[in-house]
Design a protein around this motif. Structure first.
Motif, PDB file in Angstrom:
ATOM      1  N   PHE A  65      15.278 -13.556 -60.147  1.00  0.00           N
ATOM      2  CA  PHE A  65      16.291 -13.467 -59.439  1.00  0.00           C
ATOM      3  C   PHE A  65      17.425 -14.187 -59.249  1.00  0.00           C
ATOM      4  O   PHE A  65      16.992 -15.443 -59.182  1.00  0.00           O
ATOM      5  N   SER A  66      18.565 -14.047 -59.371  1.00  0.00           N
ATOM      6  CA  SER A  66      19.613 -14.840 -58.787  1.00  0.00           C
ATOM      7  C   SER A  66      21.044 -14.228 -58.390  1.00  0.00           C
ATOM      8  O   SER A  66      20.968 -13.111 -58.258  1.00  0.00           O
ATOM      9  N   VAL A  67      21.723 -15.062 -57.619  1.00  0.00           N
ATOM     10  CA  VAL A  67      22.832 -14.559 -56.957  1.00  0.00           C
ATOM     11  C   VAL A  67      24.045 -15.594 -57.189  1.00  0.00           C
ATOM     12  O   VAL A  67      23.727 -16.588 -57.561  1.00  0.00           O
ATOM     13  N   GLU A  68      25.127 -14.927 -57.377  1.00  0.00           N
ATOM     14  CA  GLU A  68      26.249 -15.391 -57.605  1.00  0.00           C
ATOM     15  C   GLU A  68      27.472 -14.949 -57.002  1.00  0.00           C
ATOM     16  O   GLU A  68      27.536 -13.565 -56.457  1.00  0.00           O
ATOM     17  N   ARG A  69      28.423 -15.641 -56.481  1.00  0.00           N
ATOM     18  CA  ARG A  69      29.688 -15.328 -56.126  1.00  0.00           C
ATOM     19  C   ARG A  69      30.792 -15.541 -57.177  1.00  0.00           C
ATOM     20  O   ARG A  69      31.383 -16.779 -56.891  1.00  0.00           O
ATOM     21  N   PRO A  70      30.923 -14.893 -58.076  1.00  0.00           N
ATOM     22  CA  PRO A  70      31.833 -15.371 -59.256  1.00  0.00           C
ATOM     23  C   PRO A  70      33.332 -15.669 -58.918  1.00  0.00           C
ATOM     24  O   PRO A  70      34.118 -16.276 -59.350  1.00  0.00           O
ATOM     25  N   ASP A  71      33.882 -14.816 -57.935  1.00  0.00           N
ATOM     26  CA  ASP A  71      35.107 -14.854 -57.380  1.00  0.00           C
ATOM     27  C   ASP A  71      35.263 -14.886 -55.885  1.00  0.00           C
ATOM     28  O   ASP A  71      34.346 -14.796 -55.348  1.00  0.00           O
ATOM     29  N   GLY A  72      36.445 -14.628 -55.373  1.00  0.00           N
ATOM     30  CA  GLY A  72      36.599 -14.545 -53.931  1.00  0.00           C
ATOM     31  C   GLY A  72      36.206 -13.226 -53.252  1.00  0.00           C
ATOM     32  O   GLY A  72      36.142 -13.272 -51.941  1.00  0.00           O
ATOM     33  N   SER A  73      35.615 -12.281 -54.165  1.00  0.00           N
ATOM     34  CA  SER A  73      35.373 -10.820 -53.517  1.00  0.00           C
ATOM     35  C   SER A  73      33.910 -10.393 -53.802  1.00  0.00           C
ATOM     36  O   SER A  73      33.249  -9.779 -53.099  1.00  0.00           O
ATOM     37  N   ASN A  74      33.635 -10.775 -55.130  1.00  0.00           N
ATOM     38  CA  ASN A  74      32.182 -10.090 -55.480  1.00  0.00           C
ATOM     39  C   ASN A  74      30.981 -11.056 -55.179  1.00  0.00           C
ATOM     40  O   ASN A  74      31.172 -12.271 -55.082  1.00  0.00           O
ATOM     41  N   PHE A  75      29.731 -10.290 -54.835  1.00  0.00           N
ATOM     42  CA  PHE A  75      28.708 -11.071 -54.607  1.00  0.00           C
ATOM     43  C   PHE A  75      27.735 -10.374 -55.491  1.00  0.00           C
ATOM     44  O   PHE A  75      27.558  -8.971 -55.229  1.00  0.00           O
ATOM     45  N   THR A  76      26.956 -11.066 -56.340  1.00  0.00           N
ATOM     46  CA  THR A  76      26.205 -10.312 -57.238  1.00  0.00           C
ATOM     47  C   THR A  76      24.611 -10.710 -57.133  1.00  0.00           C
ATOM     48  O   THR A  76      24.395 -11.836 -56.752  1.00  0.00           O
ATOM     49  N   LEU A  77      23.549  -9.531 -57.509  1.00  0.00           N
ATOM     50  CA  LEU A  77      22.188  -9.781 -57.402  1.00  0.00           C
ATOM     51  C   LEU A  77      21.921  -9.690 -58.910  1.00  0.00           C
ATOM     52  O   LEU A  77      22.171  -8.468 -59.444  1.00  0.00           O
ATOM     53  N   LYS A  78      21.237 -10.745 -59.773  1.00  0.00           N
ATOM     54  CA  LYS A  78      20.908 -10.443 -61.113  1.00  0.00           C
ATOM     55  C   LYS A  78      19.423 -10.554 -61.267  1.00  0.00           C
ATOM     56  O   LYS A  78      18.718 -11.145 -60.538  1.00  0.00           O
ATOM     57  N   ILE A  79      18.950  -9.380 -61.942  1.00  0.00           N
ATOM     58  CA  ILE A  79      17.353  -9.485 -62.079  1.00  0.00           C
ATOM     59  C   ILE A  79      17.406  -9.804 -63.788  1.00  0.00           C
ATOM     60  O   ILE A  79      18.012  -8.891 -64.452  1.00  0.00           O
ATOM     61  N   ARG A  80      16.700 -10.704 -63.908  1.00  0.00           N
ATOM     62  CA  ARG A  80      16.568 -11.138 -65.548  1.00  0.00           C
ATOM     63  C   ARG A  80      15.948 -10.412 -66.479  1.00  0.00           C
ATOM     64  O   ARG A  80      16.359  -9.828 -67.473  1.00  0.00           O
ATOM     65  N   SER A  81      14.574 -10.110 -65.995  1.00  0.00           N
ATOM     66  CA  SER A  81      13.938  -9.106 -66.934  1.00  0.00           C
ATOM     67  C   SER A  81      12.958  -8.292 -65.782  1.00  0.00           C
ATOM     68  O   SER A  81      12.213  -8.586 -65.109  1.00  0.00           O
ATOM     69  N   THR A  82      13.554  -6.925 -65.869  1.00  0.00           N
ATOM     70  CA  THR A  82      13.007  -6.096 -64.727  1.00  0.00           C
ATOM     71  C   THR A  82      11.553  -5.694 -64.931  1.00  0.00           C
ATOM     72  O   THR A  82      11.236  -5.846 -66.256  1.00  0.00           O
ATOM     73  N   LYS A  83      10.988  -5.399 -63.856  1.00  0.00           N
ATOM     74  CA  LYS A  83       9.666  -4.949 -63.959  1.00  0.00           C
ATOM     75  C   LYS A  83       9.687  -3.597 -63.453  1.00  0.00           C
ATOM     76  O   LYS A  83      10.582  -3.260 -62.522  1.00  0.00           O
ATOM     77  N   LEU A  84       8.765  -2.704 -63.683  1.00  0.00           N
ATOM     78  CA  LEU A  84       8.727  -1.438 -62.934  1.00  0.00           C
ATOM     79  C   LEU A  84       8.729  -1.603 -61.438  1.00  0.00           C
ATOM     80  O   LEU A  84       9.329  -0.778 -60.688  1.00  0.00           O
ATOM     81  N   GLU A  85       7.984  -2.625 -61.048  1.00  0.00           N
ATOM     82  CA  GLU A  85       7.870  -2.781 -59.509  1.00  0.00           C
ATOM     83  C   GLU A  85       9.150  -3.352 -58.721  1.00  0.00           C
ATOM     84  O   GLU A  85       9.269  -3.343 -57.667  1.00  0.00           O
ATOM     85  N   ASP A  86      10.192  -3.504 -59.681  1.00  0.00           N
ATOM     86  CA  ASP A  86      11.673  -3.835 -59.003  1.00  0.00           C
ATOM     87  C   ASP A  86      12.148  -2.506 -58.875  1.00  0.00           C
ATOM     88  O   ASP A  86      13.376  -2.584 -58.033  1.00  0.00           O
ATOM     89  N   SER A  87      11.670  -1.503 -59.078  1.00  0.00           N
ATOM     90  CA  SER A  87      12.356  -0.184 -58.734  1.00  0.00           C
ATOM     91  C   SER A  87      12.635   0.195 -57.283  1.00  0.00           C
ATOM     92  O   SER A  87      11.481  -0.103 -56.404  1.00  0.00           O
TER      93      SER A  87
END
Lengths: 117, 116
Positions: A65-87
């Motif tokens: 998992f990682s999070v980022e605020r790439p600009d002044g408005s967005n906030f993102t959550l990235k899952i690099r390699s999803t697993k079934l249990e991430d559902s």
């Protein structure tokens, strides 16, 4: 009334793929959060973010998992390699964080339903 | 570890009756408690909160009671309406350095159904 928005509302992905969940917090808020809710279970904290860095994370929030605020408005959550249990349903939240009354209240977005197949 | 749980998973009431939803918590260090309402397909919506230096707080048609001795929290909804039908979660927060901006620990939720 200002609100937290999230996109997409539903994301279907294959196991092992990367996904990015997007959130637009309320514009003057300073604290941002990601929570998730597996179907039928309680809402679980993943991570909080303030001043462009992670302020707290749970044991769920591992290296995938990682999070980022790439600009002044967005906030993102990235899952690099999803697993079934991430559902799960992933909720973004934000807090004012200022010295004003009720600034600690966390406002939640409508969620993104992530389905990993 | 910390945990927040609910006594009853479902509650059905008649329109106009009062509803009481209960919650137990285990972390004695928690000092801020919130009730959220979640309608189908939506995110949790703030209803009311209470700090640990209080034992009762009232809002519009809702009252939260906190009993720190037995670590119990309840939400009372007066004159329950069909629009109150939703899942209700209690959540707790243990402040750090006086801030309540940290993680929330949620209970499992109670499904409230209001019959006309």
């Amino acid at each position: 009334e200002p609100e937290v928005t999230q996109t997409p509302s539903h994301q279907v992905t294959q196991m092992g793929q990367e996904v990015i969940l997007r959130c637009v917090p309320i514009s003057n808020h300073l604290y941002f959060y990601w929570y998730r809710q597996i179907l039928g279970q309680k809402v679980e904290f993943l991570v909080s973010f303030y001043n462009n860095e992670i302020s707290e994370k749970s044991e769920i929030f591992d290296d995938q998992f990682s999070v980022e605020r790439p600009d002044g408005s967005n906030f993102t959550l990235k899952i690099r390699s999803t697993k079934l249990e991430d559902s799960a349903m992933y909720f973004c939240a934000s807090s004012d964080g200022s010295a004003r009354v009720r600034s600690y209240e966390q406002y939640f977005g409508p969620g993104t339903r992530l389905t990993v197949t | 570890g910390e945990s927040v749980g609910l006594h009853l998973p479902t509650l059905s009431v008649q329109e106009g009756d009062n509803s009481i939803i209960n919650c137990a918590y285990s972390n004695s260090a928690s000092d801020y408690f919130i009730w959220y309402k979640q309608e189908s397909g939506k995110g949790p919506q703030f209803i009311i909160d209470i700090r640990s230096n209080m034992d009762k707080r009232q809002g519009q048609r809702v009252t939260v009671l906190l009993n720190k001795t037995v670590k119990h929290l309840s939400l009372q909804i007066a004159a329950t309406q069909p629009g109150d039908s939703a899942v209700y979660f209690c959540a707790e927060n243990a402040s750090r350095r006086g801030s309540t901006l940290g993680r929330l620990y949620f209970g499992r939720g109670t499904q409230l159904t209001v019959w006309p």
